[in-house]
Design an enzyme around this catalytic site. Structure first.
Site, mmCIF file in Angstrom:
data_model
loop_
_atom_site.group_PDB
_atom_site.id
_atom_site.type_symbol
_atom_site.label_atom_id
_atom_site.label_comp_id
_atom_site.label_asym_id
_atom_site.label_seq_id
_atom_site.Cartn_x
_atom_site.Cartn_y
_atom_site.Cartn_z
ATOM 1 N N HIS A 193 -13.591 0.479 2.058
ATOM 2 C CA HIS A 193 -14.265 0.256 3.342
ATOM 3 C C HIS A 193 -15.594 -0.446 3.076
ATOM 4 O O HIS A 193 -16.333 -0.045 2.171
ATOM 5 C CB HIS A 193 -14.509 1.595 4.049
ATOM 6 N N ASN A 243 -9.127 -8.500 -2.536
ATOM 7 C CA ASN A 243 -9.189 -7.271 -3.330
ATOM 8 C C ASN A 243 -7.867 -7.028 -4.057
ATOM 9 O O ASN A 243 -7.856 -6.547 -5.196
ATOM 10 C CB ASN A 243 -9.520 -6.070 -2.441
ATOM 11 N N MET A 272 -5.121 -3.694 8.112
ATOM 12 C CA MET A 272 -5.807 -3.481 9.386
ATOM 13 C C MET A 272 -4.938 -2.710 10.381
ATOM 14 O O MET A 272 -4.643 -3.167 11.481
ATOM 15 C CB MET A 272 -6.258 -4.822 9.971
ATOM 16 N N GLY A 298 -6.128 -10.985 0.991
ATOM 17 C CA GLY A 298 -5.761 -10.263 -0.223
ATOM 18 C C GLY A 298 -6.686 -10.477 -1.405
ATOM 19 O O GLY A 298 -6.249 -10.403 -2.557
ATOM 20 N N ALA A 342 -18.980 -7.168 -4.775
ATOM 21 C CA ALA A 342 -19.077 -5.795 -5.287
ATOM 22 C C ALA A 342 -17.733 -5.074 -5.183
ATOM 23 O O ALA A 342 -17.347 -4.316 -6.080
ATOM 24 C CB ALA A 342 -20.162 -5.029 -4.529
ATOM 25 N N GLU A 343 -17.009 -5.309 -4.093
ATOM 26 C CA GLU A 343 -15.693 -4.686 -3.911
ATOM 27 C C GLU A 343 -14.753 -5.057 -5.042
ATOM 28 O O GLU A 343 -14.021 -4.211 -5.567
ATOM 29 C CB GLU A 343 -15.070 -5.144 -2.577
ATOM 30 N N ILE A 361 -4.504 1.442 11.842
ATOM 31 C CA ILE A 361 -4.867 2.855 11.818
ATOM 32 C C ILE A 361 -3.574 3.629 11.592
ATOM 33 O O ILE A 361 -2.617 3.501 12.362
ATOM 34 C CB ILE A 361 -5.564 3.278 13.126
ATOM 35 N N LEU A 362 -3.537 4.388 10.521
ATOM 36 C CA LEU A 362 -2.297 5.052 10.122
ATOM 37 C C LEU A 362 -2.047 6.303 10.950
ATOM 38 O O LEU A 362 -2.988 6.991 11.359
ATOM 39 C CB LEU A 362 -2.359 5.418 8.638
#
Length: 197
Positions: free
Chosen positions: A115, A19, A96, A17, A179-180, A98-99
């Site tokens: 991403h 981000n 993580m 967590g 950077a994120e 895939i929706l």
């Protein structure tokens, strides 16, 4: 004159967590147009949940394993939590999963993802190793609207970092992560301003 109410954001995580923390910390600024009202994880004991609790944000755990192979049933439970918390925008931050098309359609135009590559380069996993193997001079991260195609939605922002001789995927990942943490709060704030205006 009263200030406009802040956009209610949920952050979905599966791991540490980092981000998410940057999004919550940025939301505490007086001029930030969003507030994080919920952190939800599909992994019991995900490290980010404790961080969110320490920052005073409500947390929910909905382990996907409890739903077997019925991904949509899991997502309906996720959706119910989002609705219960009055969420207006969803920010995926290391979630993580895939929706399914069902959840994507329910939140169409209101769900963002980060991403760790300069999309359209390297959708999916192992982005840093792939950038190094390709001899790229730059790597980075992308924030995009979630659509049914994996990592294919409209791009809202990107940040670039150099690939340095001798980089390992792990070293490059740390540079991209820095950077994120700057990019995601900025892009989310701009997005929330646009949808509320």
């Amino acid at each position: 004159m009263p200030s406009a109410p802040k956009t209610r954001v949920a952050v979905l995580i599966s791991g540490s967590g980092t981000n998410m923390v940057s999004l919550i910390e940025a939301s505490r600024g007086a001029d930030c147009p969003y507030e994080v009202v919920l952190v939800l994880s599909n992994i019991e004991g995900a490290a980010g949940l404790a961080k969110a609790s320490d920052l005073g944000v409500a947390t929910v755990t909905l382990p996907h394993r409890d739903f077997g192979k019925d991904r949509e049933a899991h997502e309906r439970a996720v959706h119910d939590q989002l609705v219960q918390h009055g969420v207006q925008v969803v920010a995926l931050a290391g979630y993580m999963r895939i929706l399914t098309p069902w959840l994507v359609r329910e939140w169409e135009g209101r769900m963002l993802n980060i991403h760790p590559s300069l999309l359209p380069l390297y959708p999916g996993l192992d982005t840093h190793a792939r950038a190094i193997a390709a001899g790229d001079a730059e790597a980075g991260c992308t924030i995009h609207i979630v659509t049914e195609g994996m990592d294919e939605g409209p791009i809202l922002g990107q940040a670039r970092v150099p690939v340095i001789a001798g980089d390992t995927p792990e070293v490059l990942a740390e540079r991209v992560k820095t950077a994120e943490h700057a990019l995601y709060p900025d892009v989310l704030a701009r997005f929330c301003q646009q949808i509320s205006s």
